[in-house]
Design an enzyme around this catalytic site. Structure first.
Site, PDB file in Angstrom:
ATOM      1  N   HIS A  54       1.566   4.988  -2.756  1.00 33.36           N
ATOM      2  CA  HIS A  54       1.776   6.351  -2.255  1.00 33.36           C
ATOM      3  C   HIS A  54       3.189   6.871  -2.532  1.00 33.36           C
ATOM      4  O   HIS A  54       3.380   7.901  -3.195  1.00 33.36           O
ATOM      5  CB  HIS A  54       1.515   6.402  -0.749  1.00 33.36           C
ATOM      6  N   ASN A 105      -6.505  -0.607  -1.030  1.00 37.07           N
ATOM      7  CA  ASN A 105      -6.896   0.381  -0.021  1.00 37.07           C
ATOM      8  C   ASN A 105      -8.340   0.238   0.432  1.00 37.07           C
ATOM      9  O   ASN A 105      -8.608   0.169   1.629  1.00 37.07           O
ATOM     10  CB  ASN A 105      -6.684   1.802  -0.553  1.00 37.07           C
ATOM     11  N   HIS A 149       0.825  -1.203   0.000  1.00 40.96           N
ATOM     12  CA  HIS A 149       0.000   0.000   0.000  1.00 40.96           C
ATOM     13  C   HIS A 149       0.866   1.264   0.000  1.00 40.96           C
ATOM     14  O   HIS A 149       0.917   1.992  -0.985  1.00 40.96           O
ATOM     15  CB  HIS A 149      -0.936  -0.021   1.212  1.00 40.96           C
ATOM     16  N   HIS A 183      -4.009   1.068  -6.365  1.00 36.25           N
ATOM     17  CA  HIS A 183      -4.270   1.656  -5.047  1.00 36.25           C
ATOM     18  C   HIS A 183      -5.675   1.325  -4.566  1.00 36.25           C
ATOM     19  O   HIS A 183      -5.879   1.008  -3.386  1.00 36.25           O
ATOM     20  CB  HIS A 183      -4.072   3.173  -5.073  1.00 36.25           C
ATOM     21  N   ILE A 236      -6.339   9.138  -0.741  1.00 35.68           N
ATOM     22  CA  ILE A 236      -6.585   8.933   0.694  1.00 35.68           C
ATOM     23  C   ILE A 236      -5.592   7.892   1.194  1.00 35.68           C
ATOM     24  O   ILE A 236      -5.128   7.055   0.403  1.00 35.68           O
ATOM     25  CB  ILE A 236      -8.032   8.468   0.976  1.00 35.68           C
TER      26      ILE A 236
END
Length: 879
Positions: free
Chosen positions: A544, A734, A539, A730, A879
């Site tokens: 990110h 997520n 993740h 993602h 997010i």
């Protein structure tokens, strides 16, 4: 004839071109403030810039500038707002023939506050028609800019070599502004995109326990780069950047246009308050019994101290699974307390005082996670345990087993013999009549291997409150397409030293008695490892952190006029802001992830070690599948690969989305690049790719797998990987966090003890007499569970302003009809994919799409509503 020409020229020169300006009232500069300042002499002015008519200046050739146009009597010209929060104003431009087609405009803000400029639209421009400018940017007072003005370009698209001469000057000037000079502390109005290492996670001024390595810039700790803030060093370590106080976390620097919208910021505030109230209040009084009265005067001290004590205070144990279910059915009651009431009086803000209620109202109540909505005990079944490796939170780690027993790649000189101790006898009776060799030959054995990544840190981790094993989980692909776990190996470092290897035990499925409890615990240990690896590697690192360098490079090297900037920009929305918040509150020393996942202070270091194995080209879904051995190359198949697990929901749906993205990118790239020479001659594109490789991912600069960026295929493949990673990948790792991990027994984040081994102890006897208690005494305790659940509830929600794959915030993001048509086709493809996904979820023969827990696989359905939906692919890591 001359008189006719003169009259035409006079008519054109006297033409008034109508302009429509759209601003958003973001509580920074209200419309009433604008009116007051206009009347007091402060003004906002605009100047049009010719796209094709140039003039020579001391600084070079640039587009001709039109007359300065002032915005006057704004309030009196307000039209009905286009959307909530927007205000639309009319203005007139005196037309000048020598300007011709405007390709850009300058705006100067002489107010004392900033405003958010959305669009400018010109109507009936002579010999042109309509010209639209998409701005979506904060415009600060002129004193904050070197040139004292801002420039915005129309929605026309140009490659650098095909840019009109008049705009080329401003194109290059704008990029220089965005690159900055690499020095100084960045302020809120700055628009500078620059790189830095992760030297901002430590807080050495608070003591040695808050010191972490600098990640990035060394061979020992390689890492992607993050946005440079230029904050001064800490007091005790000149190589560590100082921290932002906890109450100022939302002000950490990112370029202002990268900040959340007001709508999303409101969501963040609301979720943050819920996190504090739900995740931190249980056990509040017990924690604060340890704190002197002198340090409870401010909320900052309160919050900081509460965070620091989470892992050392268990609050209460869950005594049964029914006890855990109270989190969703009634919440945990807060005890009435004179202490809390006195503390409330010291908090100056009413809404914060409400977080410290002392009336016993139940605050810690959560939505029921999907994994227990249909059946509260299905999570314990082996079939569901295996299914979630294909359709759960983390379906990107499992790989095909190609040797038995599994072997380690760790250095035997440093770590001794780390190879598995499993034997054929451990699993031979669980393979539907196949021998182990046959099962491997027929591609029937798979492994979830968390041994090598964890073992180097295991001794240190187990010196904290966490007690964990390194795990290897072997699974068998049954005839019905489901995965059955057949063995789990639990390993610990040898007590005499790392060089002596490991001490391992192997556990196999059992339903009853002590062996049944130990098997349930073995699955829990494997889940704990997978939970931490998922959060920190699959993740955080792979989406990110790895995407941020591409965002920085794109803004530094690709003009907004560039077609690839227009292609990628939607997929970067909110990422820099959420990453900045993560560095401030999640992955920092003592942050939420260190408190809620097992690696504790080794959390980011673990992801750093895995970055050593990161390769950009392997982030492509087909390449990842081949690397993990769950697919083989097959040029004859639709996606170029043949799946070895046919009912693999993440992969089946993912390949469809991957193909749609690639098709869209291919169509788009072919509009602007006629051949490979166009790629090679695109100076901005080449500088962008150099920036990505040598700066953004500079620790990987010399890897041979980087595409050369010499062909259209290089560009198409690279952009497809970027978009896939930022959107679909993602989303897949997520938004399933709360549906599956919101119920902690199914997805425990930590473990606190090893399997009891002394038959004379109460703990050992509980393995037979009270399975639920034995399980819950091992995994995440109550306070830490509530904090972790609160966190993943926030991370799993779609905000109210989300923009999904196949959508754009602006319909007129380009004026190129071919690009708009290609994008419309992309949206149609995604809608068809969504329909097929929902149809497959109804097929009873596809057992992994639904499973014993009755959770249909929808994480790669492109669309979603607001909130906790377990579906939807936002354009970006938002997010």
């Amino acid at each position: 004839m001359a008189d006719v020409d003169r009259r035409k020229r006079i008519k054109i020169e006297n033409t008034k071109v109508k302009g429509t300006l759209v601003l958003t009232d973001n509580h920074s500069l209200s419309i009433s403030t604008i009116k007051d300042e206009v009347f007091s002499g402060r003004k906002v002015s605009l100047q049009l810039i010719s796209a094709f008519h140039s003039e020579s200046t001391a600084r070079g050739i640039r587009g001709k500038l039109g007359k300065e146009t002032q915005l006057k009597n704004w309030v009196s010209t307000v039209i009905t707002p286009t959307t909530k929060g927007d205000s639309t104003f009319e203005l007139d431009f005196d037309w000048e023939e020598e300007i011709g087609v405007p390709g850009a405009f300058l705006i100067t803000n002489r107010h004392h506050k900033e405003f958010y400029l959305k669009t400018l639209t010109l109507e009936d421009v002579p010999n042109c028609g309509r010209v639209h400018f998409i701005c979506n940017s904060w415009v600060y007072p002129e004193e904050h800019y070197n040139k004292r003005y801002r420039i915005f370009f129309s929605n026309q698209t140009y490659l650098p070599g095909k840019t009109p001469e008049g705009l080329l000057y401003y194109r290059e000037e704008e990029l220089e502004e965005l690159r900055g000079n690499g020095t100084g502390k960045r302020e809120e109005w700055d628009r500078v995109y620059d790189y830095d290492v992760y030297n901002d996670l430590s807080d050495p001024d608070k003591g040695s326990e808050h010191i972490r390595p600098t990640f990035g810039g060394t061979s020992e700790y390689p890492y992607p780069r993050r946005c440079r803030t230029g904050r001064p060093p800490s007091k005790t370590d000149p190589d560590t950047e100082s921290r932002v106080p906890i109450l100022q976390s939302l002000t950490i620097y990112v370029p202002r246009d990268e900040r959340f919208s007001n709508l999303k910021m409101g969501d963040v505030y609301a979720y943050g308050i819920k996190l504090v109230s739900q995740g931190l209040l249980p056990g509040f009084e017990a924690i604060f019994d340890k704190i002197s009265d002198e340090i409870v005067g401010t909320l900052e001290n309160i919050l900081q101290t509460k965070f620091e004590n989470v892992s050392s205070n268990n609050f209460n144990e869950f005594s049964s699974f029914d006890d855990v279910l109270k989190l969703y059915k009634g919440g945990l009651p807060l005890p009435k307390s004179d202490f809390l009431e006195s503390l409330r009086e010291k908090i100056p803000f009413e809404f914060l005082r409400e977080l410290l209620r002392s009336d016993g109202e139940q605050l810690s109540k959560f939505p029921t996670p999907q994994v227990i909505q249909g059946d509260e005990s299905a999570w314990m079944k082996d079939e569901e345990f295996g299914r979630e490796m294909l359709a759960g939170i983390n379906p990107v780690v499992i790989r095909r087993l190609q040797e038995f027993p599994p072997c380690s790649k760790l250095d035997p000189i440093k770590f001794g013999n780390q190879n598995s101790t499993m034997t054929v006898d451990d699993i031979k009776d669980q393979l539907e009549g196949l021998s182990v060799l046959e099962a491997i030959t027929y591609n029937k054995l798979f492994i979830l291997d968390h041994h090598d990544p964890l073992m180097p840190y295991l001794r240190g981790i187990n010196e904290t409150n966490t007690k964990i094993y390194a795990t290897r989980t072997i699974l068998f692909l049954k005839k019905d397409g489901t995965l059955k776990p057949v063995a789990i190996e639990l390993s610990l470092p040898h007590p005499d030293g790392d060089e002596f290897g490991v001490i391992s035990t192997v556990h196999t499925p059992a339903l009853e008695g002590i062996k049944g409890t130990i098997w349930l615990l073995a699955k829990a240990y494997a889940s704990v490892n997978d939970s931490g690896y998922h959060q920190l590697v699959c993740h955080w690192l792979h989406t990110h952190a790895s995407i941020e360098p591409f965002i920085i490079a794109t803004n530094r090297q690709l003009s907004v006029l560039h077609p690839i900037h227009k292609l990628l920009h939607p997929h970067f929305r909110d990422t820099m802001n959420i990453n900045a918040l993560a560095r401030q509150t999640l992955i920092n020393a003592g942050g939420l992830l260190e408190k809620t996942v097992f690696p504790d202070k080794y959390a980011v270091e673990l992801s750093c070690n895995m970055y050593k194995e990161w390769a950009f080209t392997e982030q492509a879904l087909p390449a990842d599948l081949i690397k993990r051995g769950v697919a083989v190359e097959d040029p004859a198949s639709r996606h170029g690969v043949r799946l070895l697990i046919e009912d693999y929901p993440f992969v089946v749906d993912g390949l469809e989305v991957w193909a749609a993205i690639k098709s869209w990118v291919t169509n788009y790239v072919y509009i602007y690049y006629t051949d490979n020479n166009d790629i090679q001659n695109d100076t901005e594109l080449q500088e962008w790719w150099t920036d990505v490789r040598t700066k953004g991912h500079g620790d990987k600069e010399h890897e041979l797998w980087w595409p050369k960026m010499q062909t259209r295929d290089d560009l198409i493949h690279s952009c497809t990987i970027i978009i896939w990673t930022a959107s679909a990948l993602h989303a897949a790792v997520n938004f399933g966090q709360y549906p599956y991990g919101g119920y902690l027994p199914n997805r425990p984040a930590t473990s606190r003890r090893f399997i009891p081994s002394d038959p004379t102890t109460v703990d050992y006897k509980e393995l037979e007499t009270d399975r639920e208690k034995a399980f819950l005494k091992t995994v995440t305790p109550q306070l830490q569970s509530v904090l972790g659940i609160s966190l993943i509830e926030i991370l799993s929600r779609h905000s109210s302003d989300e923009v999904y794959l196949g959508q754009r915030e602006e319909k007129e993001w380009t004026n190129d009809d071919m690009a708009l048509e290609a994008f419309e086709k992309f949206g149609e493809d995604l809608r068809e994919i969504e329909g097929r996904i929902l149809e497959m979820n109804l097929d009873e023969n596809l057992k992994n799409r639904y499973g014993p827990a009755e959770v249909p696989y929808t994480l790669l359905c492109p669309s979603s509503e607001v909130g906790l939906t377990g579906r939807g692919i936002p354009n970006s890591v938002s997010i």
